[in-house]
Enzyme design. Structure first.
Site, PDB file in Angstrom:
ATOM      1  CD  GLU A 100      23.563  -4.693  49.497  1.00  0.00           C
ATOM      2  OE1 GLU A 100      23.600  -4.689  48.256  1.00  0.00           O
ATOM      3  OE2 GLU A 100      23.108  -3.749  50.176  1.00  0.00           O
ATOM      4  CD  GLU A 170      28.641   1.280  50.326  1.00  0.00           C
ATOM      5  OE1 GLU A 170      27.846   2.116  49.874  1.00  0.00           O
ATOM      6  OE2 GLU A 170      28.617   0.080  50.014  1.00  0.00           O
TER       7      GLU A 170
END
Ligand code: 13P
Length: 254
Positions: A100, A170
């Site tokens: 992010e 991730e």
């Protein structure tokens, strides 16, 4: 000796102060000495809640982490947080390189590498996130991307410094989507990460480095992921905002 398990909760930009306190309290109460022997646990609240959460966690088996930091000790960096401040606030861990921030805020491998060095200098343990986009996976570029992120992000580190780093794999397409990587996909990527670490830092470092999986980890899928030989823990987003769900994930390590 088998590697320890390490599970961290990334609360992202969620919780009010009261919710943060209660969540930390419930997690701390749930991590009893039996569980604490099996798994290392950390929670990473938003910056303003670090001090009050540190207060709640004091004396418990749950460690505190932050979600990002700057690389300098201090300076004219409006809005940034120094890794030394995080240490003083009670943090042992810091997440660096979350997708992010990489993709949402354009943080480069080179920039993340500076942060990593800064965090280690301050004595923090770094959870360093890597992972490919869906388009990259579909173009069969997963390994290339992971290798680039590892080479760039870990540049200039010694094998000794790497002991203070946990890698979190991730896959970006699995974050917050409910679409979890299969156990095979996770194990394949983790084994590749470990081989790359071996090439960069030697086989001893690779044997010892912890590699977490992150992306839609839930109580229902955690056990299957965690039993993969190269999956040493997880970095949990959404499910870490619910104490019962987070504790259920931790208990899969018993
Ligand atoms: P979710 O568990 O919500 O998919 O988030 C994963 C993550 O980004 C942890 O850092």
């Amino acid at each position: 000796m088998p590697r320890a398990k390490f599970i961290a909760g990334n609360w992202k930009m969620y919780t009010t102060l009261e919710q943060a306190r209660q969540l930390a309290q419930r997690v701390a109460q749930g991590v009893d000495s039996v569980l604490a022997q099996k798994v290392r646990v950390a929670v990473c609240p938003p910056f303003p809640w670090l001090l009050p959460v540190a207060e709640v966690l004091r004396g418990s088996a749950v460690a505190l982490g932050a979600q990002d930091c700057h690389y300098e000790r201090e300076g004219a960096y409006t809005g940034q947080v120094s890794p030394y401040m995080l240490r003083e606030a009670g943090c042992q861990y810091v997440i660096i390189g979350h997708s992010e921030r990489r993709h949402g805020l354009g943080e480069s491998d080179e920039f993340l590498n500076k942060k990593l060095h800064g965090a280690l200098r301050a004595g923090l343990h770094v959870i360093f996130c890597i992972g490919e986009l869906l388009t990259e996976r579909e173009a069969n570029q997963t390994e290339q991307v992971l290798q680039r992120q590892l080479l760039g992000g870990l540049a200039g580190l010694t094998a000794e410094q790497l002991q203070q780093v946990t890698i979190a794999y991730e896959p970006v397409w699995a974050i917050g989507t409910g679409r979890v990587a299969t156990e095979e996909q996770a194990e394949h990527a983790h084994a590749f990460v470990r081989r790359t670490i071996a090439e960069l830092f030697g086989s001893n470092a690779a044997e010892n480095v912890l590699i977490q999986y992150g992306g839609s980890v839930k109580p229902e899928n955690a056990a299957g992921l965690l039993k993969q030989p190269d999956v040493d823990g997880c970095l949990v987003g959404g499910a870490s905002l619910n104490a019962e769900a987070f504790l259920a994930i931790l208990r899969t390590c018993l």
